[in-house]
Design an enzyme around this catalytic site. Structure first.
Site, PDB file in Angstrom:
ATOM      1  N   ASP A 123       0.866  -1.168   0.000  1.00  0.00           N
ATOM      2  CA  ASP A 123       0.000   0.000   0.000  1.00  0.00           C
ATOM      3  C   ASP A 123       0.913   1.232   0.000  1.00  0.00           C
ATOM      4  O   ASP A 123       2.099   1.130   0.313  1.00  0.00           O
ATOM      5  CB  ASP A 123      -0.896  -0.047   1.241  1.00  0.00           C
ATOM      6  CG  ASP A 123      -1.700   1.220   1.431  1.00  0.00           C
ATOM      7  OD1 ASP A 123      -2.392   1.633   0.483  1.00  0.00           O
ATOM      8  OD2 ASP A 123      -1.632   1.801   2.531  1.00  0.00           O
ATOM      9  N   ASP A 133      -0.047   5.155   0.987  1.00  0.00           N
ATOM     10  CA  ASP A 133      -0.219   6.101   2.093  1.00  0.00           C
ATOM     11  C   ASP A 133      -0.223   5.371   3.436  1.00  0.00           C
ATOM     12  O   ASP A 133      -1.053   4.488   3.669  1.00  0.00           O
ATOM     13  CB  ASP A 133      -1.534   6.865   1.935  1.00  0.00           C
ATOM     14  CG  ASP A 133      -1.586   7.678   0.659  1.00  0.00           C
ATOM     15  OD1 ASP A 133      -0.936   8.725   0.604  1.00  0.00           O
ATOM     16  OD2 ASP A 133      -2.272   7.241  -0.294  1.00  0.00           O
ATOM     17  N   ASP A 147      -1.658  -0.705   6.114  1.00  0.00           N
ATOM     18  CA  ASP A 147      -1.804  -0.137   7.461  1.00  0.00           C
ATOM     19  C   ASP A 147      -3.255  -0.028   7.907  1.00  0.00           C
ATOM     20  O   ASP A 147      -3.516   0.470   9.005  1.00  0.00           O
ATOM     21  CB  ASP A 147      -1.130   1.241   7.531  1.00  0.00           C
ATOM     22  CG  ASP A 147      -1.898   2.308   6.751  1.00  0.00           C
ATOM     23  OD1 ASP A 147      -2.251   2.042   5.581  1.00  0.00           O
ATOM     24  OD2 ASP A 147      -2.144   3.393   7.294  1.00  0.00           O
TER      25      ASP A 147
END
Length: 224
Positions: A12, A14, A173
């Site tokens: 991922d 961001d 995250d």
């Protein structure tokens, strides 16, 4: 040197590979200040990130006086325009991320990117940081269309296809990442330093890391 049993390590963007919070918060606060609302601290905005810029703005508006569909429709494009002009002012890779990527590449592992951020933002951002060429695939929220975003598995499937296929693991995250990975039949690793402060167990990840120095040793121990 132990083998790594994965052909592809997907990331991922961001809150996982890059700390983009300063620049995303800057775009949110640009809108808030134009609406004569008080700007929000970066730490307040961080949990709003991860489910697309529209949802990020919606949550910021709700936190500062209220949000209507009309307000969102009017100001979402303005946020995107501002962010597009200020992509890489404070953004940087998380500590150890680039070294871990280089170590994986040296071991013959292909790197890939799967983000809900528009590919039209992700690629210029990675270009600005000199990271684009490290990836065999870069898949963004506009690659397949707005109805295919994580937590649906479609973007991860497309990432794997573009990267040439093979056994894959995915780092993220948020539960967007872990749910999408599970739906794509891909194991996941949660990073603790991202924008959502949850344990790997709370996110439904198969494992977790607190620093990128832990990534390669973790993958070396992963059962084949």
């Amino acid at each position: 040197m132990a083998d790594i049993c994965f052909d592809i390590v997907g990331f991922d963007l961001d809150g996982t590979l890059l700390d983009t919070s300063t620049d995303l918060a800057g775009a949110v606060n640009h809108v808030l200040m134009r609406l004569d609302r008080a700007p929000l601290p970066v730490e307040t905005i961080k949990p709003f990130i991860g489910k697309g810029a529209r949802r990020m703005l919606e949550r910021a508006l709700e936190a500062t006086g209220g949000c209507t569909e009309t307000l969102l429709e009017e100001w979402h494009p303005i946020l995107l325009d501002y962010y597009g002009d200020n992509l890489c002012i404070g953004t940087a890779p998380y500590p150890g991320a680039v070294a871990a990527m280089d170590a994986l590449t040296a071991r013959g592992v292909r790197l890939a990117m799967c983000t809900n951020k528009r590919e039209g933002f992700a690629r210029p951002l990675l270009d600005a940081l000199g990271l684009t060429d490290r990836f065999a695939a870069i898949v963004g929220g506009d690659t397949l269309g707005p109805d295919r975003l994580k937590p649906k598995p479609d973007l991860i499937h497309e990432m794997i296809r573009q990267a040439g296929g093979g056994r894959t693991i995915f780092l993220g995250d948020t539960d967007n990442d872990t749910i999408a990975a599970r739906a794509a039949s891909v194991p996941s690793i949660a990073v603790s330093f991202g924008f959502v402060h949850c344990t790997p167990e709370q996110l439904g990840a198969d494992a977790g890391i607190d620093h990128y120095d832990e990534l390669v040793p973790l993958l070396e121990r992963w059962p084949a």
